[in-house]
Design a protein around this motif. Sequence first.
Motif, short mmCIF file in Angstrom:
data_model
loop_
_atom_site.label_atom_id
_atom_site.label_comp_id
_atom_site.label_asym_id
_atom_site.label_seq_id
_atom_site.Cartn_x
_atom_site.Cartn_y
_atom_site.Cartn_z
N ARG A 1 0.77 -1.24 -0.01
CA ARG A 1 -0.16 0.39 0.27
C ARG A 1 1.32 1.12 0.13
O ARG A 1 2.01 1.17 0.74
CB ARG A 1 -0.71 0.18 0.90
N TRP B 1 1.41 -11.98 -0.05
CA TRP B 1 0.22 -10.35 0.08
C TRP B 1 0.73 -9.75 1.10
O TRP B 1 -0.23 -10.36 1.89
CB TRP B 1 -1.32 -11.66 -0.24
N HIS C 1 -2.95 -18.46 -2.36
CA HIS C 1 -3.80 -18.58 -0.40
C HIS C 1 -3.79 -19.54 -0.17
O HIS C 1 -5.17 -20.10 0.06
CB HIS C 1 -4.59 -17.21 -0.62
N GLU D 1 -1.61 -3.24 -3.71
CA GLU D 1 -3.22 -4.11 -2.98
C GLU D 1 -4.20 -3.28 -3.42
O GLU D 1 -4.95 -4.77 -3.17
CB GLU D 1 -2.40 -4.63 -1.42
N ILE D 2 -4.14 -2.38 -3.17
CA ILE D 2 -5.66 -1.54 -3.63
C ILE D 2 -5.96 -0.43 -4.55
O ILE D 2 -6.59 -0.79 -5.37
CB ILE D 2 -5.92 -1.31 -2.27
N ASN E 1 -9.22 -10.75 -12.78
CA ASN E 1 -9.42 -11.55 -11.69
C ASN E 1 -9.94 -12.29 -11.58
O ASN E 1 -11.15 -12.23 -11.45
CB ASN E 1 -8.76 -10.33 -11.25
N GLU E 2 -9.92 -13.52 -11.32
CA GLU E 2 -10.51 -14.84 -10.97
C GLU E 2 -11.57 -14.83 -11.77
O GLU E 2 -12.93 -15.26 -11.58
CB GLU E 2 -11.59 -14.43 -9.87
N GLN F 1 -2.08 -16.99 -7.48
CA GLN F 1 -2.88 -16.76 -6.29
C GLN F 1 -1.90 -17.26 -4.92
O GLN F 1 -1.20 -16.53 -4.57
CB GLN F 1 -4.10 -16.27 -5.57
N HIS G 1 -2.38 -4.97 -10.56
CA HIS G 1 -3.15 -5.52 -10.29
C HIS G 1 -3.88 -4.45 -10.19
O HIS G 1 -3.90 -3.73 -9.29
CB HIS G 1 -2.71 -6.23 -9.15
N GLU H 1 -0.21 -14.61 -4.63
CA GLU H 1 -0.67 -13.81 -3.43
C GLU H 1 -0.06 -14.67 -2.86
O GLU H 1 -1.32 -14.81 -1.19
CB GLU H 1 -1.76 -13.35 -3.92
N TRP I 1 -11.82 -7.77 -11.95
CA TRP I 1 -12.10 -8.12 -11.00
C TRP I 1 -13.40 -7.71 -10.13
O TRP I 1 -13.71 -6.89 -10.32
CB TRP I 1 -11.10 -8.50 -9.68
N TRP J 1 -3.71 -8.80 5.28
CA TRP J 1 -5.72 -8.81 5.17
C TRP J 1 -5.84 -10.61 5.57
O TRP J 1 -7.10 -10.04 6.28
CB TRP J 1 -5.90 -8.68 3.94
N ASN K 1 -5.44 -14.48 -13.32
CA ASN K 1 -4.67 -14.16 -11.90
C ASN K 1 -5.71 -15.17 -11.73
O ASN K 1 -7.58 -14.75 -11.67
CB ASN K 1 -4.31 -13.25 -11.65
C1 XIL Z 1 -7.62 -7.58 -0.40
C2 XIL Z 1 -6.91 -6.92 -0.15
O1 XIL Z 1 -6.00 -7.33 0.46
C3 XIL Z 1 -7.90 -6.06 0.94
O2 XIL Z 1 -6.99 -5.25 1.58
C4 XIL Z 1 -9.01 -5.87 0.06
O3 XIL Z 1 -10.19 -5.44 1.45
C5 XIL Z 1 -9.64 -7.25 -1.13
O4 XIL Z 1 -9.02 -7.55 -2.08
N1 XIL Z 1 -7.89 -12.13 -4.58
C6 XIL Z 1 -7.03 -10.81 -5.32
C7 XIL Z 1 -6.48 -9.24 -4.24
O5 XIL Z 1 -6.68 -10.59 -5.77
O6 XIL Z 1 -6.94 -8.89 -4.78
C8 XIL Z 1 -7.79 -9.44 -3.18
O7 XIL Z 1 -6.88 -8.19 -2.43
C9 XIL Z 1 -7.02 -10.58 -1.90
C10 XIL Z 1 -7.55 -11.63 -2.79
#
Ligand code: XIL
Length: 379
Positions: free
Chosen positions: A50, A316, A243, A74-75, A158-159, A241, A111, A274, A115, A324, A203
């Motif tokens: 950020r 991330w 996660h 990130e945003i 994205n997604e 990603q 990014h 991510e 989305w 997050w 992504n």
């Molecule tokens: C998330 C951010 O981390 C948050 O701060 C925001 O509120 C929402 O988005 N996948 C993605 C990212 O591709 O853009 C997301 O980031 C997390 C999940």
Amino acid sequence: MGATSALSRRTVIASLAASAVTGAPAPGRPPATLSSAAARSGRWFGSAVRSEHLAAGHPLRPLLLRECSSFTPEIALKWDALEARQGVLDFTAMDELAGIALDSGVRLHGHTLLWHRSLPAWAGVALGRRDGWGLVDRYFASVMPRYGAAIRSWDVVNEPCDAGGRADGLRETPLLAAFGPGYVERALRLARQYAPRAALAINEYGLDLDIAEDEERRAALLRLVSDLRGRDVPLDVVGIQAHLDLGRGPFSESVFDRFLRDLAATGVAIEITELDVKEFDYIASQDERDRQVAALVLRYLSVALRHRAVRGVTTWGISDAASWLEVTDADRARYPGAWQDGPGPGLNRGLPFDAAMRPKPIHAAILRAFDTAGVRAGR
Ligand code: XIL
């Protein structure tokens, strides 16, 4: 051998043992950074950032600039952040980020353009009108050339995929509803017009585990990517990603390896975009929690970095202080009464540095994965 050298030898051996566990540097050596380890394997290491975390005096700034050779906003680059009110584009945060990345020679990843979760509130209805695509076109036209010097790769969609839904594996979103299943191709072709030399990416998340949902999403993404590549649609990169989630299911080396091989066979480059770890066992000791996070990341990256198509890894966030990932009410409910007398589970510990900016075993795991990966060359 005198007593002093025996002692210093013991000290060195002890510190080497400590560094194997914690990632702490041996005395006299500069600390190993994630960016330098990544560079030795011909890749980059990055973090989501950020703009306020890169402001002078912020405790994350030195960490980010030392550890990272790539940043992902990130945003700041999301459509709802840039154009909360239709027609009023606010580039302040993103301009700052782009300036810092250019000044410090850090790669910047764009990014994300489309989305479903970062569409401005006003766009839900507006995209469905007859001139809806014109809004997408105007948005791409205002951001892509503006950051042409700083941003050489873009998440265009994205997604786009999902499990348990449509037969074609595309996610039901306002974008799909407004423009039909061809919207991914259309967006990639449009992005190519505004960034002729940039790498264009899709992504996606939920591709990591040996569970039916992820298997279905992997298959959907592979179909989409093969179809686009087969028709010469400009798609250069697939972002995974990553996660990770210790409570969601098992990870299988062979399943993930096969997926990466199949994806690379379509001709795309691959990026881990991510990476982080949502914990599950919050009642375990901190050492055990950190061990579980690091062990999964080491297994995951060891497979990923076998593939020369994988050209970089981004987490991330860099520190648990700005993650997050939250410890949720559902997490607490699993352990009724567990923290009545104590301080609670604290933060989720799924990023390389803790809240006091100390490296954790996951940091050592990422270093080790890069150090043991083959050196990749080329694109
Ligand atoms: C998330 C951010 O981390 C948050 O701060 C925001 O509120 C929402 O988005 N996948 C993605 C990212 O591709 O853009 C997301 O980031 C997390 C999940």
